[in-house]
Design a protein around this motif. Structure first.
Motif, mmCIF file in Angstrom:
data_model
loop_
_atom_site.group_PDB
_atom_site.id
_atom_site.type_symbol
_atom_site.label_atom_id
_atom_site.label_comp_id
_atom_site.label_asym_id
_atom_site.label_seq_id
_atom_site.Cartn_x
_atom_site.Cartn_y
_atom_site.Cartn_z
ATOM 1 N N GLY A 28 46.562 51.157 -32.484
ATOM 2 C CA GLY A 28 46.806 49.943 -33.249
ATOM 3 C C GLY A 28 45.967 48.773 -32.778
ATOM 4 O O GLY A 28 45.465 47.981 -33.593
ATOM 5 N N ALA A 29 45.791 48.666 -31.452
ATOM 6 C CA ALA A 29 44.999 47.568 -30.905
ATOM 7 C C ALA A 29 43.550 47.655 -31.358
ATOM 8 O O ALA A 29 42.919 46.631 -31.673
ATOM 9 C CB ALA A 29 45.085 47.583 -29.378
ATOM 10 N N ALA A 30 43.001 48.862 -31.389
ATOM 11 C CA ALA A 30 41.610 49.041 -31.814
ATOM 12 C C ALA A 30 41.427 48.645 -33.279
ATOM 13 O O ALA A 30 40.452 47.985 -33.647
ATOM 14 C CB ALA A 30 41.183 50.485 -31.599
ATOM 15 N N ALA A 31 42.385 49.055 -34.121
ATOM 16 C CA ALA A 31 42.299 48.705 -35.541
ATOM 17 C C ALA A 31 42.418 47.189 -35.741
ATOM 18 O O ALA A 31 41.672 46.596 -36.535
ATOM 19 C CB ALA A 31 43.390 49.437 -36.322
ATOM 20 N N GLU A 32 43.350 46.550 -35.023
ATOM 21 C CA GLU A 32 43.515 45.098 -35.134
ATOM 22 C C GLU A 32 42.255 44.363 -34.689
ATOM 23 O O GLU A 32 41.846 43.379 -35.320
ATOM 24 C CB GLU A 32 44.708 44.648 -34.295
ATOM 25 N N ALA A 33 41.638 44.833 -33.604
ATOM 26 C CA ALA A 33 40.410 44.206 -33.113
ATOM 27 C C ALA A 33 39.287 44.331 -34.143
ATOM 28 O O ALA A 33 38.508 43.382 -34.353
ATOM 29 C CB ALA A 33 39.993 44.840 -31.789
ATOM 30 N N ALA A 34 39.195 45.477 -34.789
ATOM 31 C CA ALA A 34 38.169 45.673 -35.813
ATOM 32 C C ALA A 34 38.389 44.744 -36.997
ATOM 33 O O ALA A 34 37.434 44.199 -37.561
ATOM 34 C CB ALA A 34 38.172 47.128 -36.269
ATOM 35 N N LEU A 35 39.645 44.546 -37.385
ATOM 36 C CA LEU A 35 39.942 43.640 -38.491
ATOM 37 C C LEU A 35 39.572 42.201 -38.135
ATOM 38 O O LEU A 35 39.032 41.458 -38.970
ATOM 39 C CB LEU A 35 41.421 43.732 -38.860
ATOM 40 N N ARG A 36 39.845 41.798 -36.899
ATOM 41 C CA ARG A 36 39.491 40.437 -36.487
ATOM 42 C C ARG A 36 37.978 40.244 -36.460
ATOM 43 O O ARG A 36 37.470 39.202 -36.890
ATOM 44 C CB ARG A 36 40.089 40.130 -35.101
ATOM 45 N N ARG A 37 37.255 41.248 -35.945
ATOM 46 C CA ARG A 37 35.787 41.127 -35.864
ATOM 47 C C ARG A 37 35.162 40.979 -37.244
ATOM 48 O O ARG A 37 34.139 40.320 -37.404
ATOM 49 C CB ARG A 37 35.199 42.355 -35.175
ATOM 50 N N ASN A 38 35.784 41.614 -38.226
ATOM 51 C CA ASN A 38 35.217 41.586 -39.571
ATOM 52 C C ASN A 38 35.843 40.522 -40.476
ATOM 53 O O ASN A 38 35.637 40.548 -41.690
ATOM 54 C CB ASN A 38 35.377 42.967 -40.212
ATOM 55 N N HIS A 39 36.598 39.603 -39.857
ATOM 56 C CA HIS A 39 37.211 38.487 -40.596
ATOM 57 C C HIS A 39 38.045 38.997 -41.778
ATOM 58 O O HIS A 39 37.846 38.599 -42.931
ATOM 59 C CB HIS A 39 36.133 37.521 -41.091
#
Length: 264
Positions: A28-39
């Motif tokens: 879940g943390a990896a997916a959340e980080a990817a969403l933040r990086r891609n705005h």
């Protein structure tokens, strides 16, 4: 020797359990980080990963909103990369549980049926099926996500949807192995510890078979109907199942440590 062997397996169960919890949270943390990086504020993949694993249509990857599709793809890519640590840890956990069950009790004679090596062999077979099945599933998912890229869709049209059913057989190996391992572990607990005079173990011998049944039920039903919500329910029951075994391992390590300590 039997006591130290069982205690060693209990420690391995605990270490593998901790690794499984941490790597599971990492998904879940990896997916959340990817969403933040891609705005990608307000965009969530939802059941997309489970739908992909089941080989059913993924609504979040459909439509003409390129930004939304790109955000969901980024989350799925990150989830897949993080999943390699998770598949290693939970496969090891299942094997360690079987090793723990196969180790003889300190008061068991060498010929005791509780120490049968077939349990270790069954654990090795099932955990290997999970490991290889999940690894192949991830490899296939990577190829599918490449086809889901908007640029590839423009070139190949519905190639992604046409390739989705390839996941069905692959993912069935992993989920079926998880279901069967849970049922077998629950049955061994019932047969091995129900007659035990110690109340915590007798209670555990009743609890674990009860927990293993919904795990298998929801996993097999999800595979039959292609329903990601059923997979999610099975995973919840599997978490309760594993936590109960981890508590037993903790009790075993602490209890044996106290018995092994010299009296003052």
């Amino acid at each position: 020797m039997p006591r130290s062997r069982r205690r060693l397996w209990a420690v391995i169960v605990l270490l593998a359990g901790i690794a499984t919890i941490l790597s599971g949270r990492g998904l879940g943390a990896a997916a959340e980080a990817a969403l933040r990086r891609n705005h990608c504020e307000g965009i969530r993949p939802g059941w997309s990963m489970l739908q992909l694993e089941l080989g059913v249509p993924v609504p979040a990857l459909q439509g003409n909103d390129a930004h939304k599709v790109g955000c969901v793809l980024a989350a799925l890519w990150a989830d897949l990369h993080a999943d390699f640590a998770f598949l290693l840890s939970y496969s090891l956990l299942v094997f360690a549980i079987f090793g723990f069950l196969a180790s003889p009790a300190e008061d068991s004679p060498p010929s005791s049926p509780t120490g049968h090596r077939w349990l270790l062999a069954a654990g090795a077979a099932l955990s290997t099926a999970m490991l290889l099945g999940d690894a192949l599933e991830n490899h296939t998912a990577f190829r599918l996500l490449e086809l889901a890229e908007p640029a590839k869709r423009a070139l190949f049209g519905g190639a992604f949807e046409e390739a989705l059913p390839a996941m069905t057989t692959i993912t069935s190996v992993k989920w079926a192995a998880l279901a069967l391992s849970s049922l077998l572990i629950g049955a061994v607990y019932l047969l091995r510890w129900l007659p035990d005079r110690r109340r915590p173990l007798a209670a555990l011998a009743l609890l674990l078979p009860v927990l293993s049944v919904p795990v298998a039920f929801f996993f097999f039903r999800a595979l039959a109907h292609g329903d990601p919500t059923l997979l999610a329910k099975g995973m919840t029951w599997l978490m309760y199942f594993w936590i109960a075994i981890l508590l037993h391992a903790v009790w075993m390590v602490i209890g044996m440590g106290r018995r092994a300590a010299p009296s003052v």
